[in-house]
Motif scaffolding. Structure first.
Motif, mmCIF file in Angstrom:
data_model
loop_
_atom_site.group_PDB
_atom_site.id
_atom_site.type_symbol
_atom_site.label_atom_id
_atom_site.label_comp_id
_atom_site.label_asym_id
_atom_site.label_seq_id
_atom_site.Cartn_x
_atom_site.Cartn_y
_atom_site.Cartn_z
ATOM 1 N N ASP A 259 0.907 -1.198 -0.037
ATOM 2 C CA ASP A 259 -0.042 0.121 0.097
ATOM 3 C C ASP A 259 0.739 1.257 -0.098
ATOM 4 O O ASP A 259 2.130 1.130 0.142
ATOM 5 C CB ASP A 259 -0.824 -0.119 1.128
ATOM 6 C CG ASP A 259 -0.343 -0.056 2.312
ATOM 7 O OD1 ASP A 259 0.909 0.281 2.618
ATOM 8 O OD2 ASP A 259 -0.794 -0.265 3.569
ATOM 9 N N ARG A 263 3.284 -1.185 3.450
ATOM 10 C CA ARG A 263 3.098 -2.482 4.027
ATOM 11 C C ARG A 263 2.454 -3.424 3.096
ATOM 12 O O ARG A 263 1.772 -3.183 2.165
ATOM 13 C CB ARG A 263 1.826 -1.739 5.007
ATOM 14 C CG ARG A 263 2.437 -1.090 6.154
ATOM 15 C CD ARG A 263 1.236 -0.811 7.245
ATOM 16 N NE ARG A 263 0.272 0.072 6.528
ATOM 17 C CZ ARG A 263 0.151 1.311 6.599
ATOM 18 N NH1 ARG A 263 1.008 2.130 7.180
ATOM 19 N NH2 ARG A 263 -0.720 1.889 5.966
ATOM 20 N N VAL A 264 2.887 -4.510 3.327
ATOM 21 C CA VAL A 264 2.525 -5.634 2.343
ATOM 22 C C VAL A 264 0.892 -5.913 2.045
ATOM 23 O O VAL A 264 0.366 -5.952 3.341
ATOM 24 C CB VAL A 264 3.230 -7.018 2.792
ATOM 25 C CG1 VAL A 264 2.834 -8.012 2.016
ATOM 26 C CG2 VAL A 264 4.763 -6.734 2.764
ATOM 27 N N VAL A 265 0.599 -5.896 0.969
ATOM 28 C CA VAL A 265 -0.797 -6.329 0.739
ATOM 29 C C VAL A 265 -0.983 -7.720 0.199
ATOM 30 O O VAL A 265 -1.717 -8.482 0.376
ATOM 31 C CB VAL A 265 -1.544 -5.483 -0.169
ATOM 32 C CG1 VAL A 265 -2.853 -5.790 -0.680
ATOM 33 C CG2 VAL A 265 -1.454 -3.661 0.098
ATOM 34 N N HIS A 266 0.087 -7.996 -0.659
ATOM 35 C CA HIS A 266 0.120 -9.200 -1.249
ATOM 36 C C HIS A 266 1.514 -9.751 -1.755
ATOM 37 O O HIS A 266 2.334 -8.776 -2.197
ATOM 38 C CB HIS A 266 -0.791 -9.373 -2.586
ATOM 39 C CG HIS A 266 -0.749 -10.810 -3.159
ATOM 40 N ND1 HIS A 266 -1.453 -11.741 -2.662
ATOM 41 C CD2 HIS A 266 -0.145 -11.356 -4.206
ATOM 42 C CE1 HIS A 266 -1.222 -12.951 -3.490
ATOM 43 N NE2 HIS A 266 -0.543 -12.574 -4.448
ATOM 44 N N THR A 280 4.015 -11.404 6.015
ATOM 45 C CA THR A 280 2.486 -11.229 6.465
ATOM 46 C C THR A 280 1.890 -9.886 5.916
ATOM 47 O O THR A 280 2.519 -8.846 5.685
ATOM 48 C CB THR A 280 2.537 -11.419 8.176
ATOM 49 O OG1 THR A 280 3.277 -10.033 8.563
ATOM 50 C CG2 THR A 280 3.250 -12.493 8.560
ATOM 51 N N THR A 281 0.496 -10.127 5.712
ATOM 52 C CA THR A 281 -0.206 -8.682 5.196
ATOM 53 C C THR A 281 -0.107 -7.616 6.452
ATOM 54 O O THR A 281 -0.153 -8.126 7.694
ATOM 55 C CB THR A 281 -1.686 -9.359 4.820
ATOM 56 O OG1 THR A 281 -1.755 -10.292 4.138
ATOM 57 C CG2 THR A 281 -2.330 -8.027 4.722
#
Length: 636
Positions: A259, A263-266, A280-281
């Motif tokens: 995002d 930060r990890v979305v996928h 991790t999401t």
């Protein structure tokens, strides 16, 4: 033939028109982008909708019971095909191509074909139990009583196909996230609307009653509009989950979607294998891949040996994701370069050893030749002296080639070295280093306003020193002119060094950046200059090229990343260069002279800066003091 007019026909005809437009668009799209299963199924689905709604409109507009009856049977050639084609489209759209084999396609059409045969033969009234003409809203309408085969093979099968299609589309949308939500929603509306209206009609829910106008064909207008919006507004045929499944999920590179806060979305499965764990999401990308700089353009090599995954070194490339001009996130591509990194280190070590082993004999040979010249040089015949001079020249050239080869193998910046670099000051310092060559050639160097770029200071200094020295060497006019300029190109700067020298022959242009490539008219040199320049530019994530006309000159152009908005240039060396560029305004022959002439100075051996704001006397004073204290320009 008698006809009747009704506004209820308008939405049906509208659906016919829209479906034909979509089918035609799919055909044109396939001609431009190539034929795919998705396009052909999409086109066939819309043709089926057009057949269904077209005959439904004919049935509604005609007052002749015979025409109404024939139109009623013919419309099922389209409507019975829509369900299977919707399912096939959903499978193709979501890249489930393994299901799209001839046996599977034939299987989904077994029921429609059986229904068509029974519809046109109607044995024992299994499809049409009864027909009647009713009057509704001043219209004569053909209504039928459906037989058991009609309910099982048409209505129930259509509901089954719709349910399967809906499940495939919504499942894919849930897996792929918001990017496909608008498409999935519109496709779901297109799938659900006709079966829902048909169910309401069978339940005799007003106004969808059995003896009223049949609104099921009219509801196809909603479906076609939804498909049209999905196609033209949300790029249904462009942005397909197939792109995700093929380019991301099945990619040998790790792909992380984040995002705007990074930060990890996928993350695809490859990321887990490379790093030794699944991100991790919501986890920060900076924690997932330590050492990565998301703001840096180009690739960043990071060491991940300590993470315990399959990779020890990764090349990480980041890219902002934008929609309608707003940042919506980031995508990070992780490529395993462990083997390449290992080979580069081995090559560097090998090159260092070989260059040392070769340089020493070459140096010794040169020393022996010098000693031989000192002992018997005067006694040699002119022809023998020429042979001795040629031998010394070859020994010196061998040493230069070895040095250039070693320098080429060592080019490779560390991420921490990247920062703002004042190209204008850097070029001024480089010109100062080359001032004797400029005066000797009687050259004029025109430096236009140059930007601050993001790069590695010492590598860019080497880059421009090579380019300017190359331009001076190949100039073949009495008072050559070299021009350095820049222009903005999106997130990069395009810089150019142009000379009016001998140029490059067309058949030599493709080899200009090859190591040890030397043209027929280039004179002395090892042929490594442009190769070194290319490697430096590529290490900065840029490109380099050459445009040349034999006899008229050569332009070497390159792109370098621009400094991000809000970045300040706090490099002290860059400030010193900017001052040096304006310091000795009193000296007419020193490289780095600043003049206010609108045109390049006619005086040989000068440097003219154009379109640059006047520097203050204080800056010039500081530069003079700096030189007085003994600070000399650095030479690569």
């Amino acid at each position: 033939m008698a006809w009747q007019h009704t506004i209820y026909a308008y939405p049906i005809l509208f659906a016919t028109a829209i479906s034909l437009v979509l089918a035609g668009y799919a055909g044109l799209y396939s001609r431009r982008h190539g034929r795919t299963t998705t396009l052909w199924v999409f086109a066939a689905m819309n043709v089926a909708i057009a057949v269904w709604t077209g005959f439904a409109a004919l049935k509604l507009l005609s007052r002749d019971p015979t025409i109404q009856f024939h139109a009623y049977r013919l419309l099922y050639l389209g409507s019975a095909s829509v369900g299977p084609l919707l399912l096939l489209f959903a499978l193709a759209y979501t890249d489930r191509t393994r299901w799209l084999k001839p046996p599977a396609v034939a299987a989904v059409f077994v029921v429609p074909v059986a229904f068509w045969i029974l519809l046109f033969t109607n044995p024992y009234g299994v499809v049409i139990a009864d027909t009647r003409i009713v009057e509704a809203h001043g219209l004569l309408i053909l209504r039928t009583t459906a037989g058991p085969a009609h309910i099982a093979l048409s209505f129930t099968y259509a509901l089954t196909m719709a349910a399967l299609t809906l499940a495939v589309v919504l499942h894919e949308a849930a897996r792929r996230g918001r990017s496909y939500a608008p498409q999935a929603t519109l496709v779901a509306i297109a799938v659900v609307t006709p079966p829902a209206v048909s169910a309401l009609t069978s339940a005799n829910v007003a106004p969808f009653t059995v003896d009223n106008v049949n609104f099921v064909p009219a509801s196809a207008a909603v479906s076609t509009v939804a498909l049209g919006i999905a196609t033209f507004r949300y790029r249904l045929l462009d942005l397909q989950p197939i792109a995700y499944r093929t380019a991301i999920e099945g990619s040998p590179d790790g792909v992380i979607v984040a995002d705007p806060g990074k930060r990890v979305v996928h993350a695809n499965r490859t990321v887990g294998s490379l790093l030794g764990r699944e991100p991790t999401t919501g986890e920060s990308v900076l924690d997932v891949v330590p050492g990565v700089d998301p703001e840096r353009t180009g690739e960043t090599t990071v060491e991940v040996r300590s993470l315990g995954g399959d990779a020890e070194f990764l090349d990480v490339r980041s890219q902002r994701l934008a929609r309608h001009g707003e940042d919506v996130g980031w995508v990070f591509v992780l490529r395993d370069v462990t083997e390449r990194h290992r080979r580069e280190r081995e090559l560097e070590a090998f090159t260092a050893v070989v260059s040392h082993d070769l340089r020493e004999p070459a140096r010794t040979t040169g020393s022996y030749l010098d000693e031989l010249d000192g002992r018997i040089g005067e006694a040699l015949e002119p022809a023998d002296r020429e042979l001795l001079a040629a031998a010394r020249e070859n020994a010196e050239r061998m040493q230069a080639m070895i040095s250039d080869l070693l320098a080429y193998s060592r080019i490779g910046p560390r991420p921490a070295e990247f920062g703002p670099v004042d190209v204008e000051g850097l070029v001024a310092e480089t010109v100062d280093v080359l001032r004797f060559e400029i005066e000797d050639r009687g050259a004029t160097v025109v430096v236009e306003e140059l930007p601050t770029v993001r790069g590695v200071d010492h590598l860019l200094e080497r880059l421009f020193q090579n380019l300017l020295a190359n331009a001076l060497k190949h100039a073949d006019v009495p008072a050559p002119e070299i021009r350095v300029s820049a222009s903005r190109r999106g997130d990069s700067w395009r810089l150019s060094v142009r000379d009016d020298g001998v140029g490059i022959e067309p058949d030599e242009r493709d080899r200009a950046f090859d190591p040890f490539a030397r043209g027929r008219r280039t004179g002395a040199g090892t042929g490594m200059g442009l190769s070194i320049c290319q490697k430096i530019v590529e290490e900065h994530g840029g490109t380099i090229g050459v445009d040349s006309t034999p006899g008229e000159g050569t332009e070497v152009w390159l792109t370098l990343p621009a400094v991000r908005e809000g970045t300040t240039t706090d490099d002290p060396e860059s400030s010193t260069r900017a001052e040096t560029a304006t310091g000795d305004a009193e000296s007419p022959t020193r490289a780095g002279t600043t003049t206010d002439d609108a045109e390049p100075s006619a005086r040989a051996g000068t440097v003219t800066y154009r379109d640059v704001e006047d520097r203050t006397e204080e800056a010039g004073s500081r530069a003079s003091e700096s030189r007085t204290e003994g600070s000399e320009p650095r030479s690569s």
